[in-house]
Design an enzyme around this catalytic site. Structure first.
Site, PDB file in Angstrom:
ATOM      1  N   LYS A  54     -15.718  14.558  12.556  1.00 53.32           N
ATOM      2  CA  LYS A  54     -14.579  14.244  11.683  1.00 53.32           C
ATOM      3  C   LYS A  54     -13.913  15.524  11.192  1.00 53.32           C
ATOM      4  O   LYS A  54     -12.697  15.568  11.006  1.00 53.32           O
ATOM      5  CB  LYS A  54     -15.041  13.385  10.505  1.00 53.32           C
ATOM      6  N   CYS A  74     -21.505   5.055   7.603  1.00 52.72           N
ATOM      7  CA  CYS A  74     -21.730   4.406   8.894  1.00 52.72           C
ATOM      8  C   CYS A  74     -22.824   3.357   8.716  1.00 52.72           C
ATOM      9  O   CYS A  74     -23.797   3.321   9.458  1.00 52.72           O
ATOM     10  CB  CYS A  74     -22.114   5.430   9.954  1.00 52.72           C
TER      11      CYS A  74
END
Length: 496
Positions: A309, A428
């Site tokens: 990311k 997540c």
């Protein structure tokens, strides 16, 4: 199920029960008699692919290794060709995903608890069961090579392995699923053993779906967790060719794609095209594209390792004239972040420090950051299809510890925002304690200083096609069975 098939199943159980009594996996079952017909020695050949798969399973079990990190290096070390590499990958991930199912089947076939079998022998049986029940490997090859593998790791158990796998081979996969489901103590336990998830995970996933009014999707979600996902790529915007020019664009992420030769594409683009789940891309883009970027904005990735990311944010910051700082508590992971952002022609300082002790002044942002990504440590239940061993490593007690940490990290990140700054809280994991629980607790502490944003509208505006989302819009929960992504949770909050 027909009486004929049930009859053959009982016969298989009787045979394996006898095998279990004669070869405990700890005692000699005739496995050290290595002579075939004619009294000539029989070579104990095991294919390199199976040796690699067993090696990785052993490392996962013995040292908590991560299969997705270890397997590629073991494949390279063994110099496997494409076909053998594919087989090693299928055997490793398939066995890890379905370990719970195979343990239940082994217990029935062997007539003893899986825990009573020596761990290396149990790994051999799991690998053999996967070949017999979930691949096109011929029965004789699955059994013979498993026996040969047993002779290498536990010679006295070779006869036991032979008997158990032959018993397993006498019944079809669906028959075994019926048998282990009938043996379960409750409907949840039946779901857990058939779909190879711990019971507590099944219940957690059901709870997350129930919150959306979608509890009827549970089986589809469990099946998606056990499916092998395609390798997904991210093309860093402004630095790599457009996804349309590299392969098949992702359905949702404007920077994502899949391709026939994904690793070849990665190698050809010097880090500007990288492996990254589509949901992970959407989480980063939700923050970078929540509003037009003003030149000079200061961004922070608070828990940045391993850097996927961060690299995408770096490319977005470069395009908009913003700066980016990364923070990571583990030095080795911080080094991975440095490597991830190296292809982006933007200076991205990577600090090693506890995310609960963020000091904007120390990080070069006197007055606070304009955008902060907090990809909080979590159970990882949203990425079980990619990291299948995670389901066997976590327990409900981990959730309590992680939610406390998530709350502390969220408080530190919110405090590090400048007035008007935006925080992206991401996990997540779809576990409601780690999503709505951690976020809700933080919002209660922040009070009127926090303004939850319409995250669904932001992510919907980023996505290439409409997303099937549930909830009130303040949060986004992605799902593998519904969206083809990891189960990423995303929430955007502005500091007033």
């Amino acid at each position: 199920m027909s009486d004929e098939r049930r009859g053959s199943g009982r016969s298989g159980d009787r045979g394996s029960g006898g095998a279990g009594r004669g070869g405990a996996g700890r005692r000699s079952g005739g496995g050290d008699r290595r002579r075939g017909t004619g009294g000539r020695p029989r070579p104990d050949r095991v294919s390199p692919a199976r040796l690699v798969a067993f090696d990785v399973l052993a490392a996962v079990r013995e040292s908590d290794a991560y299969a997705n990190l270890l397997l590629p290096s073991r494949i390279e070390r063994a110099r496997l060709g494409a076909a053998d590499a594919a087989l090693a990958t299928e055997l490793t991930y398939g066995t890890l995903r379905l370990r719970g199912r195979y343990d239940a089947i082994v217990e029935l076939a062997a007539g003893r608890p899986a825990g009573a079998v020596d761990p290396p022998v149990l790994d051999v049986l799991r690998l053999g069961a996967h070949q017999l029940l979930a691949t096109r490997v011929p029965t004789h090859a699955a059994v013979n090579e498993s026996v040969a593998l047993a002779r290498r790791v536990a010679p006295s158990a070779a006869g036991f392995v032979n008997a158990v796998l032959r018993a397993i081979s006498r019944r079809e996969a669906d028959d075994w699923l019926d048998a282990i489901a009938e043996r379960a103590g409750s409907p949840d336990e039946a779901l857990a053993v058939v779909h190879s998830h711990p019971v507590w995970v099944v219940r957690a996933l059901r709870g997350a779906l129930e919150r959306e009014g979608r509890a009827d999707e549970l089986v589809a979600l469990l099946e998606a967790d056990n499916a092998s996902p395609r390798v997904n790529l991210a093309a860093l915007p402004g630095l790599a060719p457009a996804p349309d020019d590299l392969g098949e664009p992702d359905l949702f992420s404007p920077t994502g794609l899949t391709a026939q030769d994904p690793l070849g594409i990665v190698a050809d683009h010097d880090g500007r095209v990288r492996v990254q789940d589509e949901g992970s891309q959407l989480a980063a883009l939700a923050l970078s594209r929540v509003a037009p970027v003003r030149p000079g904005e200061r961004w922070l990735d608070a828990c940045s390792g391993p850097g996927g990311k961060t690299a995408l944010l770096a490319a977005e910051a470069l395009a908009g004239g913003a700066t980016l700082v990364a923070n990571e508590v583990v030095p080795a992971r911080a080094e991975l972040v440095r490597r991830a952002v190296a292809p982006v022609p933007l200076e991205v300082p990577v600090h090693v420090g506890d995310g609960r002790e963020l000091d904007p002044a120390v990080l070069g942002a006197e007055g606070g950051f304009d955008r902060i990504l907090l990809d909080a440590p979590c159970t990882g239940l949203g990425a079980l299809r990619r990291r299948p061993e995670a389901r066997w490593r976590k327990s409900p007690t981990d959730v309590a510890e992680l939610t406390e940490l998530q709350g502390e990290l969220a408080d530190a990140a919110f405090a590090a925002l400048a007035p008007g700054g935006i925080l992206a809280y991401v996990t997540c994991s779809p576990h409601t304690a780690e999503t709505f629980g951690s976020l809700g607790g933080a919002l209660a502490r922040w009070g009127d200083a926090a303004e939850p944003l319409d995250t669904a509208a932001v992510v919907g505006g980023v996505a290439r096609h409409p997303l099937d989302l549930a909830g009130d819009g303040r949060t986004v929960q992605l799902w593998p069975h519904r969206h083809g992504t990891d189960a990423m949770f995303i929430a955007l909050v502005r500091k007033r």
